[in-house]
Design an enzyme around this catalytic site. Structure first.
Site, PDB file in Angstrom:
ATOM      1  N   ASP A 338      11.853 -12.905 -12.456  1.00 22.94           N
ATOM      2  CA  ASP A 338      11.407 -14.386 -12.247  1.00 22.94           C
ATOM      3  C   ASP A 338       9.971 -14.414 -12.347  1.00 22.94           C
ATOM      4  O   ASP A 338       9.162 -13.301 -12.395  1.00 22.94           O
ATOM      5  CB  ASP A 338      11.577 -14.546 -10.737  1.00 22.94           C
ATOM      6  CG  ASP A 338      11.380 -15.997 -10.242  1.00 22.94           C
ATOM      7  OD1 ASP A 338      11.776 -16.852 -11.206  1.00 22.94           O
ATOM      8  OD2 ASP A 338      10.986 -16.006  -9.219  1.00 22.94           O
ATOM      9  N   ASP A 641      11.658 -12.932  -5.829  1.00 14.94           N
ATOM     10  CA  ASP A 641      11.379 -13.060  -4.527  1.00 14.94           C
ATOM     11  C   ASP A 641      11.930 -14.220  -3.887  1.00 14.94           C
ATOM     12  O   ASP A 641      11.854 -14.399  -2.659  1.00 14.94           O
ATOM     13  CB  ASP A 641       9.631 -12.938  -4.475  1.00 14.94           C
ATOM     14  CG  ASP A 641       9.093 -14.264  -5.150  1.00 14.94           C
ATOM     15  OD1 ASP A 641      10.004 -14.798  -5.557  1.00 14.94           O
ATOM     16  OD2 ASP A 641       8.041 -14.613  -5.000  1.00 14.94           O
ATOM     17  N   ASP A 645      17.169 -15.647  -6.405  1.00 13.40           N
ATOM     18  CA  ASP A 645      17.196 -14.912  -7.060  1.00 13.40           C
ATOM     19  C   ASP A 645      18.333 -13.772  -6.612  1.00 13.40           C
ATOM     20  O   ASP A 645      19.010 -12.656  -7.263  1.00 13.40           O
ATOM     21  CB  ASP A 645      16.186 -13.767  -7.097  1.00 13.40           C
ATOM     22  CG  ASP A 645      14.888 -14.596  -8.013  1.00 13.40           C
ATOM     23  OD1 ASP A 645      15.226 -15.307  -8.900  1.00 13.40           O
ATOM     24  OD2 ASP A 645      13.690 -14.592  -7.466  1.00 13.40           O
TER      25      ASP A 645
END
Length: 905
Positions: A338, A641, A645
């Site tokens: 990410d 985070d 995800d």
């Protein structure tokens, strides 16, 4: 008002973000005055509470027993049964204890997905401001139902998915759901039906945070029907793959079991037909062969080696939640990351400031007010640069954010973008004391600007304007010239800089000001329609972590591909990926969520390896990308985070969560949690994983020839019909003091110098390559040959059977010590001084082994238990000599392996 429609179906509003709010209210049989208390209670009975359903839990006993369902554990249990047959109850108990310890570790590590669901449930709002019977009241969030009218304000956590009816300067932090770092501006107008979740500005989503403004909406989904609920269902349905190590150990266990049974059967047939041996003797020999051949130390070796790796990883700020994830990291071929908060800091930072006089560069990262504003590498001060002073004044005062320090960390209270501007002011030592705000026009998404009426320390009143460049341009008729005087605005000049900064992935804001009319005490939009003095631009970015850039370069040199998967816009994603070094092409392909939606999974599988940047993605997209990569047999690590995800982390071969900024759901779904939120720690963790895999390989390459040699001694004795050179109890002794003890010494081996210059191991490649199979056979022949030879030499010299067998055990033990030093370097030569240094555990384990062997040879109770007998200096001398010869012969074999490998390249 009914809780269900006339057909009896639950009320639903399809695509509420794409339709006018009045239609959504009608679908839900609601109105702006809200539901009645009675109607809400009926709907609560029909829809259920606004909670994520707790998953069904497996019976703990069944969960525990399931960890015995493994071929290697079957081999361990079979070994324990065989020990019991021999009457070695203590040894059988030790082996059973190893199996139980393995099961306990697996039992404690299990249930990460269930804990992830608990983490998501904790993210839901506890209370909600709802209109019931026309009156605003606070209720428990779990009591909300579709059709309820809810109100949110700055700082609130959104209690359920809702379609906006009213919005006043409303902005919502959705990074945990979408991955986008900038809060989303919300408004009431519908959006296109194919809009991704990050573009649905007419919706509020459960669990997100309101940063500014206020809004009123109608609840469209509650509990499991919310976006959070959909993520929960994905987590529930995500298949958790076996790791490369578990797959290979499972395959190895099956093969070795079949091999042992096959060879034991052949031994029985040959012994009976060729040598006409007694059935009891043959059965005893076959059991002895099995005891020798079963590498009962292997599961313990793997578990303990990985556990030691966990300790090392913790020292490097990586907390391991699942043992096998340590080894899996060493096999990673692709890292999917990410952007927000992982590759970047999730702390907006001013990077550039542009006035008509100069283009300033701003250093520093995040909200910490440390950095320099410079022009041509020379520091710029406000008292010598009036153009910069005017620009900073507007950005600092036309601003509602505050920068605070908590526990050594600098944080923003308010909008992240405004926090970046406040930090810029602090870096320039701007002094806000003496300024007084009189009036304000707050930021609204329709206007895209904010304006304030302020009185300066001299009593002069000024209008300050900050906002999107286009909005500020059209309200400005003049600009501050390079000489500091007003002049006609040059929009072409400014548009060039807007394009240039945007191409770098920066968010661009503009500033203007004007002296207010005498006696002005209020501020209206009409007051700033025209006549403003344009001051300049600032470029703001969520900055890459400097250490992450280095980590990506290290990973690429190690043959690991890094892919960025983000909820941000394609332009921002492309610019950040270039700055990070993920891509180098100015026109690198970026695939958006909309394009992914239009692709089938087969189409995605065909292109996924070629694309390194994915933008505007949803949780489903991240999951699809990970699956597509795994279809190519890639070993995928997914970092992140946000709660968005969690499903992809669960599906990936190894999920890596950020420990500080990561959501609870993400941490619980991950295999590894980074305690410092540092992407560079992933690189160090991969290096540690490779070291551990190397050491596992060294340990197994050491362990297999030693067990093979023991079994080969028994096999040769049966095939040729002579007395067993080793008693089954003596074989167990060798296994206990050498195979496990010496193998564990290799777990402490430091990383070899080229460990992060190698290409990743081919996914699915065997833990023991073809070259190592040859080495295992060569070493097994050397050790077993020496052991049998020593046994017959002692018998020929007149020694008793006990003395001959004790000398054979000593030969077996010392030859394994010699082979331990061979195994310190898998390919490189061990004929160098370095083989004696770097790992104190080698010498500690060797010393301990020699002490135990001395006890085996010379203590009366050991002589009684293991049928051993004291031996003399002569026997010690020539067994040591033969061990040294074995060391040299193994090095000769390794040299041949290196020559063959070079010719095959």
């Amino acid at each position: 008002m009914n809780e269900t429609s006339q057909t009896g179906a639950l009320l639903q509003a399809h695509d509420p973000y794409a339709r006018p709010s009045q239609e959504v209210l009608a679908d839900l049989e609601s109105n702006p005055q809200g539901l009645s208390v009675g109607a809400a209670q009926k709907r609560l009975a029909a829809y259920g509470p606004n909670l994520l359903a707790a998953p069904l839990r497996r019976n703990p006993v069944l969960r525990f027993l399931s960890h015995f369902n493994d071929v290697l554990i079957y081999v361990l249990l079979a070994a324990a049964v065989l020990k019991s047959i021999f009457g070695d109850w203590i040894d059988a108990a030790v082996i059973l204890a190893v199996a139980v310890i393995n099961a306990v570790i697996g039992f404690l590590q299990e249930g990460r997905a269930e804990k992830a669901l608990d983490g998501i449930r904790r993210m839901l709002s506890l209370h909600a401001h709802v209109r019931r019977d026309g009156v605003w009241v606070y209720v428990e969030a779990e009591g909300l139902v579709p059709g309820d009218i809810v109100r949110v304000k700055s700082g609130d956590k959104v209690p359920a998915d809702a379609r906006l009816i009213e919005a006043t300067t409303l902005r919502v932090e959705e990074s945990a759901l979408t991955g986008e770092s900038v809060p989303t501006t919300k408004k009431t107008s519908p959006v296109p039906p194919d809009s991704g979740i990050g573009d649905r500005h007419s919706m509020l989503y459960s669990g997100t945070i309101v940063t500014t403004g206020r809004g009123i909406g109608v609840v469209t989904a509650s509990g499991v029907d919310t976006e959070m609920g959909r993520i929960q269902s994905m987590l529930t349905g995500v298949q958790n793959l076996a790791t490369p190590l578990t797959r290979q150990l499972d395959s190895f266990g099956k093969k070795i079991t079949l091999l042992i049974l096959g060879v034991a059967a052949i031994m029985l047939v040959i012994g009976r037909l060729l040598h006409n041996q007694e059935a009891n003797d043959l059965l005893s020999a076959a059991i002895g062969f099995a005891v020798a051949a079963i590498p009962e130390g292997l599961p313990a070796l793997v578990t303990i080696t990985l556990a030691l790796g966990v300790q090392q990883m913790a020292k490097r700020r990586a907390i391991v939640r699942k043992l096998t994830a340590v080894e899996t990291l060493g096999s990673v071929t692709t890292v999917c990351s990410d952007k927000t908060g992982t590759l970047t800091r999730n702390e907006m930072t001013v990077r550039s400031a542009v006035t008509r006089a100069a283009h300033y560069q701003v250093t520093g990262i995040g909200y910490e007010p440390v950095g320099v504003i410079s022009i041509d590498d020379e520091p710029a001060a406000l008292d010598t640069r009036p153009d910069l002073s005017e620009l900073v004044t507007v950005m600092a005062l036309c601003n509602d954010a505050r920068i605070t320090e908590e526990d050594g960390r600098w944080r923003v209270v308010g909008e992240p973008t405004e926090g970046a501007l406040r930090t810029l002011a602090l870096k320039t030592n701007f002094e806000a004391a003496g300024w007084k705000r009189i009036a304000v026009i707050p930021f609204e998404s329709d206007n895209k600007f904010m304006a304030t009426l302020d009185e300066d320390p001299t009593g002069k009143v000024r209008i300050l304007l900050k906002g999107a460049p286009g909005e500020v341009f059209k309200r400005s008729s003049r600009q501050l010239s390079a000489s500091g005087s007003p002049e006609p605005i040059d929009t072409a000049f400014w548009n060039k800089y807007v394009e240039e900064l945007s191409a770098q992935g920066l968010r661009v804001l503009a500033a203007a000001s004007v002296t207010a009319a005498d006696g002005m005490v209020d501020l209206n939009i009409d007051d700033i329609d025209d006549g403003m003095l344009f001051l300049g631009l600032v470029g703001i970015v969520d900055p890459p972590r400097p250490e992450a850039i280095k980590a990506i370069a290290t990973m690429q040199s190690a043959g690991i591909r890094v892919k960025m998967i983000t909820g941000d816009h394609a332009g921002t994603a492309r610019a950040i990926s270039r700055e990070m070094g993920i891509t180098s092409d100015l026109n690198a392909r970026v695939i958006t969520g909309a394009e992914l939606e239009a692709m089938s999974q087969d189409q995605l599988i065909r292109i996924v390896r070629e694309v390194d940047v994915f933008a505007r993605t949803s949780p489903e997209h991240k999951l699809r990308i990970v699956k597509a990569l795994q279809a190519h047999k890639e070993v995928v690590a997914m970092t992140g985070d946000g709660v968005n995800d969690a499903p992809a982390l669960t599906r990936s071969d190894v999920g890596v969560a950020m420990g500080i900024k990561g959501t609870e759901a993400t941490k619980e779904a991950a295999d590894i949690v980074l305690a410092d939120d540092n992407f560079a720690t992933i690189g160090r963790a991969i290096e540690e994983g490779r070291r551990i895999r190397d050491n596992l390989q060294k340990s197994i390459v050491f362990l297999l020839p030693t067990t093979a040699a023991q079994s080969l001694v028994i096999l040769v004795a049966v095939l040729f019909g002579f007395t067993l050179p080793l008693q089954p109890a003596q074989i167990l002794w060798v296994n206990l003091i050498t195979a496990v003890t010496l193998s564990l010494a290799l777990a402490y081996e430091p990383a070899e110098a080229d460990i992060m210059l190698r290409q990743p191991r081919k996914p699915g490649a065997s833990l023991i390559g073809r070259a190592y199979v040859g080495r295992i056979l060569w070493v097994a022949l050397l050790i077993s040959g020496a052991t049998v030879a020593v046994f017959f030499l002692e018998l020929a010299a007149g020694s008793t059977l006990a003395q001959a067998q004790t000398t054979a055990v000593t030969m077996l033990t010392l030859s394994q010590v010699a082979f331990l030093f061979n195994s310190r370097f898998l390919q490189a030569s061990s004929l160098k001084f370095a083989v004696l240094l770097g790992n104190p555990a080698i010498w500690i384990s060797t010393g301990a082994l020699l002490m135990l062997q001395l006890a085996f040879v010379y203590t009366p109770f050991m002589n009684l238990w293991f049928r051993s007998a004291p031996i003399g200096v002569r026997e010690w001398g020539y067994t040591l000599g033969l061990s040294a010869a074995i060391f040299l012969f193994v090095e000769m074999g390794k040299a041949i392996e290196r020559v063959v490998a070079r010719r095959q390249k």
